[in-house]
Design a protein around this motif. Structure first.
Motif, PDB file in Angstrom:
ATOM      1  N   GLN A  17       0.728  -1.217   0.187  1.00 27.19           N
ATOM      2  CA  GLN A  17      -0.021  -0.132   0.092  1.00 27.19           C
ATOM      3  C   GLN A  17       0.851   1.062  -0.067  1.00 27.19           C
ATOM      4  N   SER A  20       2.859   1.628  -3.324  1.00 24.82           N
ATOM      5  CA  SER A  20       1.653   2.021  -4.343  1.00 24.82           C
ATOM      6  C   SER A  20       1.548   3.587  -4.392  1.00 24.82           C
ATOM      7  N   ARG A  21       1.082   4.250  -3.084  1.00 22.73           N
ATOM      8  CA  ARG A  21       0.660   5.473  -2.985  1.00 22.73           C
ATOM      9  C   ARG A  21       1.957   6.285  -3.337  1.00 22.73           C
ATOM     10  N   GLN A  26      -0.278   8.934  -5.239  1.00 19.69           N
ATOM     11  CA  GLN A  26      -1.711   9.045  -4.842  1.00 19.69           C
ATOM     12  C   GLN A  26      -1.987   9.792  -3.692  1.00 19.69           C
ATOM     13  N   ASN A  52      -6.426   0.141  -8.955  1.00 22.47           N
ATOM     14  CA  ASN A  52      -5.770   1.455  -8.492  1.00 22.47           C
ATOM     15  C   ASN A  52      -4.906   0.900  -7.146  1.00 22.47           C
ATOM     16  N   SER A  53      -4.495  -0.218  -6.893  1.00 21.14           N
ATOM     17  CA  SER A  53      -3.564  -0.398  -5.833  1.00 21.14           C
ATOM     18  C   SER A  53      -2.670  -1.628  -6.010  1.00 21.14           C
ATOM     19  N   TYR A  54      -1.458  -1.629  -5.604  1.00 24.64           N
ATOM     20  CA  TYR A  54      -0.568  -2.856  -5.911  1.00 24.64           C
ATOM     21  C   TYR A  54      -1.060  -4.073  -5.277  1.00 24.64           C
ATOM     22  N   GLU A  55      -1.494  -4.023  -4.271  1.00 28.96           N
ATOM     23  CA  GLU A  55      -2.397  -5.292  -3.464  1.00 28.96           C
ATOM     24  C   GLU A  55      -3.279  -5.616  -4.636  1.00 28.96           C
TER      25      GLU A  55
END
Length: 449
Positions: A17, A20-21, A26, A52-55
């Motif tokens: 998370q 990713s941000r 983000q 919209n997120s790496y997870e």
């Protein structure tokens, strides 16, 4: 000379998370002061994640590519599920090659990464142009071939994936050769880092800052050497060689031949010429001495002032950065601690309400309570990870502070050396000039006799 730089970091599910941000910009604000958000529109992707997120993108690719692997996604010993290449060079390199060649460099780097980890396993590849130095974050799933019940399968395994490279040095060799063949005049990355095979992004940036500070120190040392070179070129004129005349003393009156008389007159003219020349040389000597003293003092003073100003500027900037970093770490720690405590309290209250709820069946209650307890367990593990990361950052700040103190000590030594150089040079000039004057005076006395 600039270097072809590629670094690798390993991440667990709990890390996805935050990276990713950061990578996908983000967040509304960033603690990293190197990020200039007014230039974030210059960032671009070579591969855009669909989620919209790496997870979520990790789970999508895992399902789409039918990736196996006995992964531990919770608990203390979690599996590394994602790796990230950080690819860059230095500012001078990117400034020299221009915008179009910079894009070609990162495209070449992307093609290289695809040959190593497979394009279908890449979560995201984004080039950041809004930080101090352009660089690419290429996040990917480390996939290897394996066997399951006699059939070949693809599985996620970071350790086995890196065994396939034989060594981290081999990756450096391959990347350097790859970009070199495509016309980028770069040296291979430094070999002394190879024994630390996987640097985190934070470690890489910390080492980059350290290198920049070291480069500034080397620049200052170069200026000192340049001043010393200028001073060494200010030389005393060569010893004046005077031919001493041996004129016999003449007493009384006696007759001499015309030719001898002409010789005596000639010797007298020569002697008078030497006396005039000596007087002129003494005057010039004094002028030269005063001029040289002024030049030496002025150059040393200018060098010392410039050097001290540079020292003060670098030290002030460095201390400001360290102080800001410490405040940011403390603020982030305080905020996350409060948020963590509040979330845990809310989850526990929810569990208490569920236990008292008579409208739900026993199985539904048990299922929801287990889910909440699992969330609490994950939060606790993340909290432990955060504290360990924060301690590591604090340790790095302390090391940087220690290095700064050593730098200040070294600079004090240089200052003392400069002061001693000033005294030694003036003393040497004075002794040399006095020696010249004495030599001329002795020669003058010989002529006068």
């Amino acid at each position: 000379m600039s270097y072809a730089i590629i670094r690798n970091a390993k991440y667990k599910m709990a890390n996805l998370q935050s990276i990713s941000r950061h990578n996908e910009r983000q967040n509304e604000k960033y603690g990293n002061k190197d990020i200039d958000q007014s230039r974030s529109d210059l960032n671009y992707h070579l591969k855009v994640p669909k989620e919209n997120s790496y997870e979520l993108e990790f789970e999508r690719l895992r399902k789409e590519n039918d990736l196996k692997g006995n992964l531990r996604l919770s608990g203390k010993k979690q599996s590394n599920v994602v790796d990230e290449f950080l690819i860059t060079s230095d500012n001078d390199f990117f400034k020299n090659i221009g915008a179009e060649e910079t894009k070609r460099y990162f495209k070449s780097a992307y093609d290289f990464a695809c040959s190593k980890c497979g394009e279908k396993n890449i979560i995201s590849a984004v080039v950041h142009m809004d930080e101090t130095t352009p660089h690419m974050h290429l996040t990917y799933i480390p996939v290897v071939k394996g066997l399951k019940k006699g059939e070949e399968v693809l599985k996620i395994n970071s350790s086995e994936f890196w065994k396939g490279f034989n060594s981290y040095g081999k990756l450096q060799d391959d990347f350097h050769s790859y970009v070199k063949e495509r016309g980028f005049d770069l040296d291979r990355g430094e070999t002394k880092e190879e024994k630390r095979e996987h640097l985190t992004v934070e470690e890489f940036k910390a080492e980059t800052k350290k290198a920049e500070l070291q480069k500034e120190v080397e620049t200052l040392n170069g200026k000192i050497e340049a001043v010393e070179g200028v001073l060494s070129e200010v030389s005393i004129f060569d010893n004046v060689k005077l031919d001493k005349l041996k004129i016999p003393l003449l007493k009384g009156k006696f007759a001499i031949s015309e030719s001898d008389y002409e010789k005596v007159i000639a010797w007298g003219k020569v002697g008078r010429g030497y006396l005039i020349e000596n007087s002129s040389l003494k005057s010039e000597n004094n002028k030269l001495k005063n001029k040289v003293d002024e030049i030496v003092k002025e150059e040393i003073k200018r060098a010392e002032i410039g050097f001290k100003l540079q020292i003060e500027k670098i030290t002030k900037e460095y201390n400001t950065k360290v102080s800001k970093a410490q405040r940011e770490y403390e603020a982030e720690t305080s905020h996350l601690t409060r948020s963590y405590s509040k979330t845990i309290e809310e989850k526990n209250l929810e569990i208490s309400r569920l236990k008292k709820n008579s409208d739900l069946s026993k199985d539904d209650k048990t299922l929801k309570i287990e889910q909440l307890e699992s969330q609490i367990s994950t939060l606790k593990e993340y909290n432990e990870y955060f504290h360990s990361e924060n301690m590591a950052k604090d340790s790095k700040v302390r090391k940087l502070s220690k290095a700064n103190k050593k730098l200040e000590t070294d600079l004090e030594v240089v200052n003392k050396a400069l002061n001693k150089l000033d005294i030694d040079i003036q003393k040497a000039f004075k002794e040399a000039l006095e020696k010249e004057i004495k030599a001329i005076e002795r020669a003058s006395r010989g002529i006068e006799r």
